[in-house]
Scaffold this motif. Structure first.
Motif, PDB file in Angstrom:
ATOM      1  N   LYS A   1       0.824  -1.213   0.000  1.00  0.00           N
ATOM      2  CA  LYS A   1       0.000   0.000   0.000  1.00  0.00           C
ATOM      3  C   LYS A   1       0.861   1.267   0.000  1.00  0.00           C
ATOM      4  O   LYS A   1       0.428   2.331   0.416  1.00  0.00           O
TER       5      LYS A   1
ATOM      6  N   GLU B   1      -6.723  11.701 -10.694  1.00  0.00           N
ATOM      7  CA  GLU B   1      -8.140  12.012 -10.850  1.00  0.00           C
ATOM      8  C   GLU B   1      -8.424  13.510 -10.847  1.00  0.00           C
ATOM      9  O   GLU B   1      -9.367  13.959 -11.481  1.00  0.00           O
TER      10      GLU B   1
ATOM     11  N   SER C   1      -0.030   7.800  -4.746  1.00  0.00           N
ATOM     12  CA  SER C   1      -0.992   8.420  -3.830  1.00  0.00           C
ATOM     13  C   SER C   1      -2.135   7.438  -3.629  1.00  0.00           C
ATOM     14  O   SER C   1      -2.582   6.793  -4.584  1.00  0.00           O
ATOM     15  N   ILE C   2      -2.561   7.399  -2.399  1.00  0.00           N
ATOM     16  CA  ILE C   2      -3.665   6.468  -2.138  1.00  0.00           C
ATOM     17  C   ILE C   2      -4.959   7.258  -2.011  1.00  0.00           C
ATOM     18  O   ILE C   2      -4.947   8.486  -1.832  1.00  0.00           O
ATOM     19  N   TRP C   3      -6.011   6.547  -2.162  1.00  0.00           N
ATOM     20  CA  TRP C   3      -7.363   7.097  -2.196  1.00  0.00           C
ATOM     21  C   TRP C   3      -7.509   8.111  -3.327  1.00  0.00           C
ATOM     22  O   TRP C   3      -8.210   9.113  -3.244  1.00  0.00           O
ATOM     23  N   VAL C   4      -6.772   7.807  -4.412  1.00  0.00           N
ATOM     24  CA  VAL C   4      -6.794   8.638  -5.592  1.00  0.00           C
ATOM     25  C   VAL C   4      -6.902   7.725  -6.795  1.00  0.00           C
ATOM     26  O   VAL C   4      -6.189   6.721  -6.885  1.00  0.00           O
ATOM     27  N   ASN C   5      -7.749   8.085  -7.696  1.00  0.00           N
ATOM     28  CA  ASN C   5      -7.927   7.262  -8.901  1.00  0.00           C
ATOM     29  C   ASN C   5      -6.852   7.569  -9.926  1.00  0.00           C
ATOM     30  O   ASN C   5      -6.604   8.731 -10.255  1.00  0.00           O
TER      31      ASN C   5
ATOM     32  N   ASP D   1      -7.431   2.288  -7.976  1.00  0.00           N
ATOM     33  CA  ASP D   1      -7.138   2.952  -6.713  1.00  0.00           C
ATOM     34  C   ASP D   1      -6.207   2.015  -5.958  1.00  0.00           C
ATOM     35  O   ASP D   1      -6.496   0.814  -5.841  1.00  0.00           O
TER      36      ASP D   1
ATOM     37  N   VAL E   1      -5.445   1.390  -2.972  1.00  0.00           N
ATOM     38  CA  VAL E   1      -5.854   0.642  -1.787  1.00  0.00           C
ATOM     39  C   VAL E   1      -6.659  -0.601  -2.136  1.00  0.00           C
ATOM     40  O   VAL E   1      -6.811  -1.499  -1.305  1.00  0.00           O
ATOM     41  N   TYR E   2      -7.143  -0.664  -3.355  1.00  0.00           N
ATOM     42  CA  TYR E   2      -7.945  -1.822  -3.701  1.00  0.00           C
ATOM     43  C   TYR E   2      -7.136  -2.922  -4.376  1.00  0.00           C
ATOM     44  O   TYR E   2      -7.677  -3.965  -4.710  1.00  0.00           O
TER      45      TYR E   2
END
Lengths: 165, 618
Positions: free
Chosen positions: B46, B72, B99-103, B125, B127-128
């Motif tokens: 992550k 995004e 960057s996380i939580w970023v598409n 993303d 984190v997924y």
């Protein structure tokens, strides 16, 4: 410990045995874990019914109504945030989702009125579905954020129990 | 000069040939590259991630691949920073670029001399797409727990995953199998812990253990490297125990066999009992074989069946029953050969034409009714209302406790027009039918013929000869009560020839009775007596205690009296003349029989058509 006053002006002290914060955070993170797992299942199921075209015209995730909340965007930033800030972030996110229809401009794009028919049946239904899918994707991400913050907090609180982390 | 020209031409030919050949050598066609395919992107911790793609055909020309991405929020397109760290056809994003939580919107472009091809864009993303490395440092040790061995397995998370800060939460799973059993893995879920115990081991077996992990929301890692372990032998401890068990069971088996052998016969008898053969009494199988059928079947004949004599047949006919009332509430029933049907009123449409034998037979019913109505009688008020007909009848029965009471079907009929309230026809009539009537009192239905309608209420009583108690002759108590409470009279013995008649039916469906005070011809309260075809008047009594009826309706107003069965004295036999002179109120019985030919009343007061022509000639 909490103090309570009765009518007879006697002081009643309701003594709560102190619950360790690690246990509380453990319980909280278990809940957030379940929440995110559910949102994932639902959004994946909904996406399977969409043609690939539908995903292209999906609104941008930056239009989520919670995008105004400043959240850390990588690990370093997250670990630098203080515990209270992390906790308040998680709380704000949760509150934002308690009634998502009231917040933000994205709410106006979503019409949850019952579909009343009319000439433009297909159009309305598709746009409704798209909007709902978009809302679900926002929720999925936010629930992951909440879960991550709580788990970081849980680990910080359990210095004596390394098996938690 | 000739040599120079020849050399030139040869060289031209050679050049042409060379050109010709070289031109044929290059026969490939070139095309732009085919669209590459993006296979997957993964992040092990992550913090970084890698994307891989699959190139298509390169079109014969050297093709280069480039990955472009866009975050995004911005429209800025970036190119992949690292194509080499992760291998061929890959792009590695380091911590700074992740960057996380970023598409991320990623696409791959293939370029060659003739053109370029774009892959389908992919949104991810970070984190997924987390797939950690396998756990590390797997150790397996054989431990002992109360003499039984078990495996203690422990491991560590992949070094890249930061589980200490809680950034990644991993859960583990391990699998075990015996070396000789391939693909027969035993799975164990270990949760978040980093060690595990495996029990139920085979002595002397060799085991393989592997472990893998998964983030809370992500993909399973690959299985770790295998650990081998050998369980030492502990079989010798079990051996002696099994030997003991085997010897003991063999011993018991021997004993059982010996017991079975000793009792084989009786056991056989118990488990498989002999089946009895078929047998018919009196049937001789040997005779059957001989073939003489007469002798055989004679044995089957049951003697004296069916009964040949018909004498019993008549005895079985029950015409009517005689009720003997020795003591209250004791009643005895007797069969009698008197013609019960003579008591019928043939005109009554509602009469019970089956002669009511069944109801009259009810010994207990009579007793019950008699007993319970006695109290009722005593409690009725002093008005001129009598108790209901059934109760009255019961009382009458009890009057003549020592005498025999003949029962026959009460020729009951409802009185629909009577008074304002009709009788409770069904219930009272039903119950009345079931009562036996005493010999003495008669209940008649007074009133006009119209009032009565098509039916009457009549009672018939009769006494059989020699069945009356002598004491009954003298009872006049019923009479002396006159037109008041007959209900007051308890179950007393009364004379056989006491008559009451129904005066009217009051509101409570009670039949008000009054004794026939005067000559039967004149009854109070009744305007006219039905005469003519509804009633017959008795002309006289013959010596056989039979009443002779008059043909016409006129004539002496004689109350037909039912002859009481006395001891032959006929003391209570009222003839026409005597009736008028007696002071005692008598009840008249109005026989509602049609005026027949010269018919004679039988003992019970009904005209017996069967005995027509049997006038006495004494």
């Amino acid at each position: 410990m909490a103090l309570k006053k009765t009518d007879s002006s006697k002081l009643l002290m309701a003594v709560c045995s102190s619950v360790p914060i690690s246990d509380l955070l453990d319980r909280a993170s278990q809940g957030s874990d379940k929440l995110h797992a559910l949102s994932t299942i639902i959004s994946q199921d909904l996406n399977s019914h969409f043609p690939p075209i539908g995903q292209v015209i999906m609104p941008r995730p930056s239009m989520c109504h919670t995008s105004s909340l400043q959240t850390p965007s990588d690990k370093q930033q997250t670990l630098q945030v203080s515990e209270s800030d992390l906790l308040s972030l998680a709380r704000s996110l949760l509150q934002a989702w308690s009634d998502p229809l009231l917040m933000g401009p994205a709410a106006q794009t979503i019409s949850l009125l019952p579909f009343s028919g009319g000439n433009d049946i297909g159009q309305d239904r598709i746009s409704q579905l798209i909007n709902f899918n978009f809302l679900l994707s926002c929720f999925r991400r936010d629930s992951h954020k909440i879960d991550s913050f709580l788990k970081v907090l849980r680990c910080r609180a359990t210095k004596a129990q390394p098996q938690m982390c | 000069m000739g040599c120079g020209a020849m050399m030139k031409s040869v060289m031209e030919v050679l050049l042409l040939l060379m050109l010709f050949f070289t031109a044929h050598a290059k026969e490939k066609s070139y095309s732009p590259p085919e669209k590459p395919t993006q296979t997957r992107c993964r992040s092990p911790e992550k913090e970084t991630f890698t994307c891989w793609w699959e190139p298509g055909s390169d079109g014969g020309l050297p093709t280069t691949y480039a990955l472009y991405y866009r975050k995004e929020n911005s429209e800025t397109v970036y190119e992949c920073p690292d194509y080499h760290t992760a291998g061929e056809n890959s792009c590695f994003f380091n911590k700074n670029d992740t960057s996380i939580w970023v598409n991320y919107n990623i696409s791959v472009v293939a370029t060659n001399a003739l053109g370029r091809a774009f892959s389908d864009p992919v949104d991810i993303d970070v984190v997924y797409i987390v797939e950690p490395n396998p756990p590390e440092k797997l150790t397996v040790a054989v431990m002992e727990d109360k003499g039984w061995p078990f495996l203690l397995v422990s491991w560590e998370p992949p070094h890249k995953a930061d589980t200490r800060s809680g950034w990644i939460t991993l859960i583990y799973e391990l699998r075990v199998r015996l070396e000789e059993e391939e693909d027969d893995w035993e799975m164990h879920h270990a949760g978040q812990q980093k060690m595990f115990n495996i029990f139920s081991l085979r002595s002397g077996g060799e085991y393989l253990v592997e472990v893998r992990c998964k983030p809370d929301h992500g993909f399973w890692s690959e299985w770790s490297s295998t650990s081998y372990v050998k369980v030492p032998d502990y079989f010798h401890r079990e051996k002696s125990m099994w030997i003991l068990v085997a010897v003991f069971s063999a011993f018991i088996f021997l004993i059982l066999t010996w017991l079975l052998h000793m009792n084989s016969h009786s056991l056989k008898h118990c488990i498989l009992p002999p089946v009895p053969g078929p047998k018919i009494k009196g049937f001789d199988n040997k005779l059957l074989k001989n073939g003489n059928s007469d002798e055989i079947f004679s044995a089957l004949v049951v003697p004296n069946f069916p009964p040949a004599s018909s004498s019993k047949y008549e005895e079985m006919l029950v015409e009517y029953l005689e009720v003997y009332v020795p003591e209250e509430p004791e009643l005895m029933l007797e069969e009698s050969k008197d013609l019960l049907d003579g008591c019928h009123k043939s005109e009554n449409s509602r009469s019970d034409s089956d002669s009511g034998r069944g109801s009259c037979d009810s010994h207990t019913l009579l007793m019950d009714k008699c007993g319970e109505t006695k109290e009722e009688e005593r409690q009725t008020n002093r008005e001129s209302s009598l108790m209901e007909t059934q109760g009255w009848k019961e009382e009458a029965i009890n009057h003549d406790t020592s005498g025999k009471v003949k029962t026959w079907p009460s020729v009951y009929s409802p009185l629909p027009q009577y008074g304002s309230n009709p009788l409770d026809k069904q219930s009272s009539l039903e119950t009345a039918k079931q009562h036996s009537l005493s010999t003495s009192p008669f209940l008649t239905q007074p009133g006009t013929k119209d009032a009565l309608g098509p039916s009457y209420t009549d009672f018939c009583l009769s006494n059989k000869e020699n069945h009356l108690h002598p004491q009954t002759l003298a009872h006049r108590e019923l009479q002396t009560r006159s037109d008041v409470n007959i209900s007051n009279i308890g179950c007393k013995r009364s004379s056989a020839t006491e008559y009451v008649e129904v005066q009217r039916v009051n509101k409570e469906d009670m039949v008000l009775l009054q004794p026939v005070v005067s000559r039967c011809g004149h009854i109070e309260g009744f305007p006219n007596l039905p005469k003519g075809e509804d009633y017959s008047k008795v002309k006289g009594v013959d010596c056989d205690n039979r009443l002779l009826l008059q043909r016409e309706g006129t004539g002496e107003d004689v109350c037909p009296c039912v002859d009481q069965e006395t001891n032959g004295e006929g003391g209570n036999c009222y003839t026409s003349s005597t009736v008028s002179t007696t002071q005692k109120p008598t009840a008249c019985m109005y026989t509602a029989m049609p005026l027949q030919e010269e018919t004679a009343l039988t003992l019970n007061g009904y005209v017996d058509t069967a005995t027509m022509g049997n006038l006495p000639s004494c």
